[in-house]
Design an enzyme around this catalytic site. Structure first.
Site, mmCIF file in Angstrom:
data_model
loop_
_atom_site.group_PDB
_atom_site.id
_atom_site.type_symbol
_atom_site.label_atom_id
_atom_site.label_comp_id
_atom_site.label_asym_id
_atom_site.label_seq_id
_atom_site.Cartn_x
_atom_site.Cartn_y
_atom_site.Cartn_z
ATOM 1 N N LYS A 200 0.792 -1.195 -0.079
ATOM 2 C CA LYS A 200 0.051 -0.168 -0.222
ATOM 3 C C LYS A 200 0.875 1.302 -0.007
ATOM 4 O O LYS A 200 0.440 2.320 -0.291
ATOM 5 C CB LYS A 200 -0.753 -0.087 1.032
ATOM 6 C CG LYS A 200 -1.925 -1.445 1.040
ATOM 7 C CD LYS A 200 -3.158 -0.819 1.795
ATOM 8 C CE LYS A 200 -4.213 -2.107 1.362
ATOM 9 N NZ LYS A 200 -3.885 -3.127 2.108
HETATM 10 C C1 LIG Z 1 -4.533 -4.463 1.553
HETATM 11 C C2 LIG Z 1 -3.916 -5.727 1.651
HETATM 12 C C3 LIG Z 1 -4.398 -6.715 0.942
HETATM 13 C C4 LIG Z 1 -5.555 -6.813 0.156
HETATM 14 O O1 LIG Z 1 -5.169 -5.851 -1.082
HETATM 15 P P1 LIG Z 1 -6.722 -5.211 -1.570
HETATM 16 O O2 LIG Z 1 -6.208 -4.042 -2.632
HETATM 17 O O3 LIG Z 1 -7.711 -4.563 -0.748
HETATM 18 O O4 LIG Z 1 -7.492 -6.335 -2.517
HETATM 19 C C5 LIG Z 1 -3.419 -7.933 0.779
HETATM 20 N N1 LIG Z 1 -2.460 -7.864 1.555
HETATM 21 C C6 LIG Z 1 -2.053 -6.917 2.517
HETATM 22 C C7 LIG Z 1 -0.777 -7.300 3.188
HETATM 23 C C8 LIG Z 1 -2.600 -5.685 2.504
HETATM 24 O O5 LIG Z 1 -2.265 -4.987 3.116
#
Ligand SMILES: *Cc1c(COP(=O)(O)O)cnc(C)c1O
Length: 434
Positions: free
Chosen positions: A107
């Site tokens: 993210k």
């Molecule tokens: C947010 C997140 C996900 C899921 O991603 P999305 O874009 O919400 O589908 C998977 N793994 C980790 C470690 C995350 O932080």
């Protein structure tokens, strides 16, 4: 590039407006009117391009003249400034490590790009911008770090009390400055609902300039398509069928992969890897999308019962269930399977996955069983560093994981949060008081 709302295709806004608003007034999600394929020259020369060059060229397609090239270059330079290496497990299996940013999860890419983009668009505004973020763990810290000390912007994080890991909570609650953490007595879906209610509340919108920074913000999705393209650039044998597994919750990451697909990335199959929160798998099977309350699991960033990007996926394929289920495979796994997999993958590949990445590799392996050939490139997105999830990894293994310096530092700090119920009235009072 113009953006429309998934609730009303007649609505057309600029990239600037889509970024600053986050969510359309009718509650829909912003989508680019069209995603063109990158030029054949780009694809021909991709192996010799750097991650930043790839990012810049694809960003231009989504943004066009709204950010001048030299400013866009600066944004890319300050946000895509850590690597996304492709680690080889064996001759045809790879892990795309997306955890080399400041908060150790993928993210960081989206959050940092969005923060700088918003700061660019906000630079001439008088009134402070308040960013509301519902987080299941990783989003909040990535966004908060992205915006930390950015002038004219305040960030309010909402996270579900007791439903994020200790490390995640520390990352959310120790930043300070222009970042405030609200600990909500409810689950992630409650946090998400609260944020949506705030956006549509007239009183709040009169007093504050509110915007979102969840994966619903289009400025977060766009940069997430860059690392898919870069992974392809890093592959030695590009002609083989390409399969990409994406550990999914709100489906922002997978949607970004679909953007990359529309840009021309030759993916044969996306694999939506899920824990027991599997409404998307059920949709692929039945054609019906039936949101449910989320269930708590070890891969908690994927504990989503009503994936907010679902409508974008539907939209990209004109609600054609057949096309969607041809391109996307999905599989769901329990915590027990996940725990076992972390151990067995270590034995098999000498690689320690975090629980999210482990679900990704499990789903990939399940998909590969349906293919009776061995000539492919299979990439699993490793979405977080395993050091973030030491509690849920077998002790023998967790002792082998190096804790990155930036994480050690944050664990030493004291938690600061404000507890609130999941009642909207409480959030409203709080927001009116700041
Ligand atoms: C947010 C997140 C996900 C899921 O991603 P999305 O874009 O919400 O589908 C998977 N793994 C980790 C470690 C995350 O932080």
């Amino acid at each position: 590039m113009k953006y429309f709302s998934t609730n009303n295709k007649a609505i057309r806004v600029s990239f600037r407006e889509a970024t600053l608003k986050g969510l359309a007034e009718d509650g829909g999600l912003f989508m680019p009117v069209e995603i063109h394929s990158l030029l054949s020259d780009f694809w021909k020369n991709i192996s010799s391009k750097s991650f930043k060059e790839i990012s810049f060229e694809s960003a231009k397609l989504f943004i066009e003249e709204e950010i001048p090239e030299n400013n866009l270059e600066k944004i890319i330079d300050t946000t895509i400034n850590f690597p996304a290496p492709l680690v080889e497990l064996n001759a045809n299996k790879f892990v795309l490590e997306l955890f080399h940013g400041p908060t150790l999860a993928f993210k960081d890419f989206g959050a940092r790009f969005m923060a700088q983009t918003m700061a660019y668009f906000n630079k001439d505004e008088q009134k402070e911008l308040t960013i509301l973020v519902a987080t299941s763990g990783d989003t909040g810290s990535a966004v908060a770090y992205g915006f930390h000390n950015v002038e004219g912007i305040k960030v309010i994080l909402l996270y579900p009390s007791d439903k994020v890991s200790q490390i995640q909570e520390k990352q959310l609650t120790t930043i300070g400055g222009n970042i405030t953490a609200l600990e909500i007595l409810g689950n992630f879906d409650d946090c998400q609902t609260l944020v949506k209610q705030a956006f549509t509340n007239p009183e709040l919108n009169k007093k504050l300039r509110l915007t979102s920074a969840n994966s619903i913000n289009i400025a977060r999705l766009i940069p997430q398509s860059f690392y898919y393209l870069n992974a392809f650039a890093l592959l030695k044998e590009k002609d083989k069928p390409l399969y990409i597994a994406v550990p999914s919750g709100n489906f922002g990451n997978l949607t970004a992969g679909l953007f990359a697909f529309k840009l021309g990335l030759p993916v044969e199959k996306f694999i939506a890897a899920l824990n027991v929160n599997k409404v998307f798998l059920d949709y692929l099977k039945s054609g019906k999308f039936a949101p449910r309350p989320s269930v708590k699991t070890l891969s908690n960033a994927m504990d989503v019962g009503n994936p907010s990007n679902f409508n974008r996926i539907i939209d990209l394929f004109n609600n054609d269930h057949k096309r969607i289920s041809n391109l996307i495979y999905s599989a769901s796994f329990t915590d027990l399977q996940t725990e076992e997999a972390v151990k067995s993958f270590y034995n098999k590949y000498e690689y320690i996955f975090d629980p999210h990445g482990a679900v990704g590799q499990l789903a990939m392996d399940e998909f590969l069983l349906t293919q009776n050939h061995n000539d492919f490139n299979a990439i699993v997105l490793e979405t977080a560093h395993p050091a973030k999830f030491l509690d849920s990894i077998d002790e023998n293994l967790s002792q082998m994981i190096d804790m990155p310096e930036r994480l050690k530092k944050c664990l030493k700090k004291k938690k600061h949060s404000i507890k609130l119920s999941s009642d909207f009235a409480d959030l409203k009072d709080f927001l009116l008081s700041i």
